[in-house]
Scaffold this motif. Structure first.
Motif, PDB file in Angstrom:
ATOM      1  N   TRP A  81     -15.853 -15.855  64.679  1.00 38.69           N
ATOM      2  CA  TRP A  81     -15.699 -14.396  64.710  1.00 38.69           C
ATOM      3  C   TRP A  81     -16.827 -13.752  63.909  1.00 38.69           C
ATOM      4  CZ3 TRP A  81     -13.626 -11.236  60.469  1.00 38.69           C
ATOM      5  CH2 TRP A  81     -13.325 -11.976  59.312  1.00 38.69           C
ATOM      6  N   ALA A  82     -16.993 -12.458  64.097  1.00 37.36           N
ATOM      7  CA  ALA A  82     -18.060 -11.719  63.406  1.00 37.36           C
ATOM      8  C   ALA A  82     -17.543 -10.326  63.075  1.00 37.36           C
ATOM      9  CB  ALA A  82     -19.292 -11.628  64.297  1.00 37.36           C
ATOM     10  N   VAL A  83     -18.200  -9.688  62.129  1.00 42.30           N
ATOM     11  CA  VAL A  83     -17.843  -8.320  61.742  1.00 42.30           C
ATOM     12  C   VAL A  83     -18.967  -7.391  62.187  1.00 42.30           C
ATOM     13  CG1 VAL A  83     -17.390  -6.760  59.798  1.00 42.30           C
ATOM     14  CG2 VAL A  83     -16.468  -9.094  59.772  1.00 42.30           C
TER      15      VAL A  83
ATOM     16  N   GLY B 191     -13.916 -13.605  68.090  1.00 43.65           N
ATOM     17  CA  GLY B 191     -13.334 -12.350  67.590  1.00 43.65           C
ATOM     18  C   GLY B 191     -14.408 -11.439  67.024  1.00 43.65           C
ATOM     19  N   ILE B 192     -14.263 -10.136  67.273  1.00 48.85           N
ATOM     20  CA  ILE B 192     -15.179  -9.132  66.715  1.00 48.85           C
ATOM     21  C   ILE B 192     -14.325  -8.094  65.981  1.00 48.85           C
ATOM     22  CG2 ILE B 192     -16.919  -7.357  67.211  1.00 48.85           C
ATOM     23  CD1 ILE B 192     -17.899 -10.153  68.021  1.00 48.85           C
ATOM     24  N   LEU B 193     -14.512  -8.007  64.670  1.00 48.97           N
ATOM     25  CA  LEU B 193     -13.797  -7.014  63.876  1.00 48.97           C
ATOM     26  C   LEU B 193     -14.757  -5.867  63.569  1.00 48.97           C
ATOM     27  CD1 LEU B 193     -11.436  -5.970  62.145  1.00 48.97           C
ATOM     28  CD2 LEU B 193     -12.268  -7.408  60.277  1.00 48.97           C
ATOM     29  N   ILE B 194     -14.372  -4.653  63.967  1.00 46.42           N
ATOM     30  CA  ILE B 194     -15.238  -3.485  63.747  1.00 46.42           C
ATOM     31  C   ILE B 194     -14.748  -2.727  62.514  1.00 46.42           C
ATOM     32  CG2 ILE B 194     -16.139  -1.355  64.774  1.00 46.42           C
ATOM     33  CD1 ILE B 194     -15.542  -2.713  67.527  1.00 46.42           C
ATOM     34  N   VAL B 195     -15.645  -2.540  61.558  1.00 45.62           N
ATOM     35  CA  VAL B 195     -15.307  -1.773  60.353  1.00 45.62           C
ATOM     36  C   VAL B 195     -16.300  -0.626  60.217  1.00 45.62           C
ATOM     37  CG1 VAL B 195     -14.296  -3.779  59.168  1.00 45.62           C
ATOM     38  CG2 VAL B 195     -16.717  -3.240  58.819  1.00 45.62           C
ATOM     39  N   ASP B 196     -15.993   0.288  59.299  1.00 43.91           N
ATOM     40  CA  ASP B 196     -16.859   1.437  59.053  1.00 43.91           C
ATOM     41  C   ASP B 196     -17.894   1.059  57.996  1.00 43.91           C
ATOM     42  OD1 ASP B 196     -17.954   3.922  58.227  1.00 43.91           O
ATOM     43  OD2 ASP B 196     -16.112   4.973  58.818  1.00 43.91           O
ATOM     44  N   ALA B 197     -19.168   1.111  58.376  1.00 43.40           N
ATOM     45  CA  ALA B 197     -20.257   0.701  57.471  1.00 43.40           C
ATOM     46  C   ALA B 197     -20.297   1.551  56.198  1.00 43.40           C
ATOM     47  CB  ALA B 197     -21.603   0.815  58.192  1.00 43.40           C
TER      48      ALA B 197
END
Length: 198
Positions: A139-141, A111-117
């Motif tokens: 999983w990774a962010v 899983g890849i969770l994309i967030v706003d840096a």
């Protein structure tokens, strides 16, 4: 052999669990808020301009989109969440679709969770992180929009993301810029590792 990301094809949009591919290829799930630049991250990863369609309005991905990369794995683009201008019924439909995807232990490999840096993760990001955590799969962010930060802000922001999402040590946070390509090699490395086990 490294993964050949130039060999990428769109396979299907799944609106229903019966449409999910169930062959032995690993499935890498990408999730993120509607305006976090998920399509841009995927495009940067594959070095394509508009492979994953970048919508002028966020929230364009209303199905689960499958892309096959190098005949070795699926890149699974989950619907963006948290977009206000969508009806409650539509939001519920997305939630149900994502839930049914996560409920099937056969599907996700990574899983890849994309967030706003730039910002503290939202409630929706936290919920999504829990989905990944509960899946018991690796999983990774990916913290996108890194190019919008000053150098001095990077480390504290990554720490804030880690704390807010209550990440365990084994979950990587990858500083990423879809704009500049920062973090691309690291993310590609994760996909590469998965493809080697096929």
């Amino acid at each position: 052999m490294a993964l050949n990301v130039h060999k990428a094809e769109f396979v299907r949009s799944a609106a229903d669990p019966k449409d999910f591919p169930r062959d032995p290829l690993p499935q890498i799930a990408f999730a993120g808020r509607s305006n976090v630049g998920k399509s841009s991250v995927i495009n940067r990863l594959l070095n394509r301009k508009n492979f994953a369609r970048v919508g002028a309005a966020p929230g364009k991905t209303t199905h689960i989109n499958y892309f096959r990369i190098d005949e070795k794995l699926y890149l699974v683009d989950l619907p963006g969440y948290g977009y206000a201008k969508v009806s409650k019924a539509e939001k519920d439909r997305w939630a149900k679709l994502i839930q049914s995807w996560f409920d099937d232990p056969e599907l996700m490999t990574l899983g890849i969770l994309i967030v706003d840096a730039r910002h503290k993760p939202t409630e929706n990001d936290i919920t999504m992180a829990e989905y990944f955590q509960n899946s018991q799969k690796p999983w990774a962010v990916v913290a996108n929009k890194l190019d919008k930060l000053k150098k001095s802000e990077i480390e504290p922001n990554m720490a804030l993301i880690r704390d807010t999402l209550k990440l365990s040590e084994d979950v990587k946070v990858i500083p990423f810029s879809a704009e500049k390509g920062t973090g691309r090699e690291t993310l590609l490395g994760l996909l590469d590792d998965v493809s080697k086990h096929v």
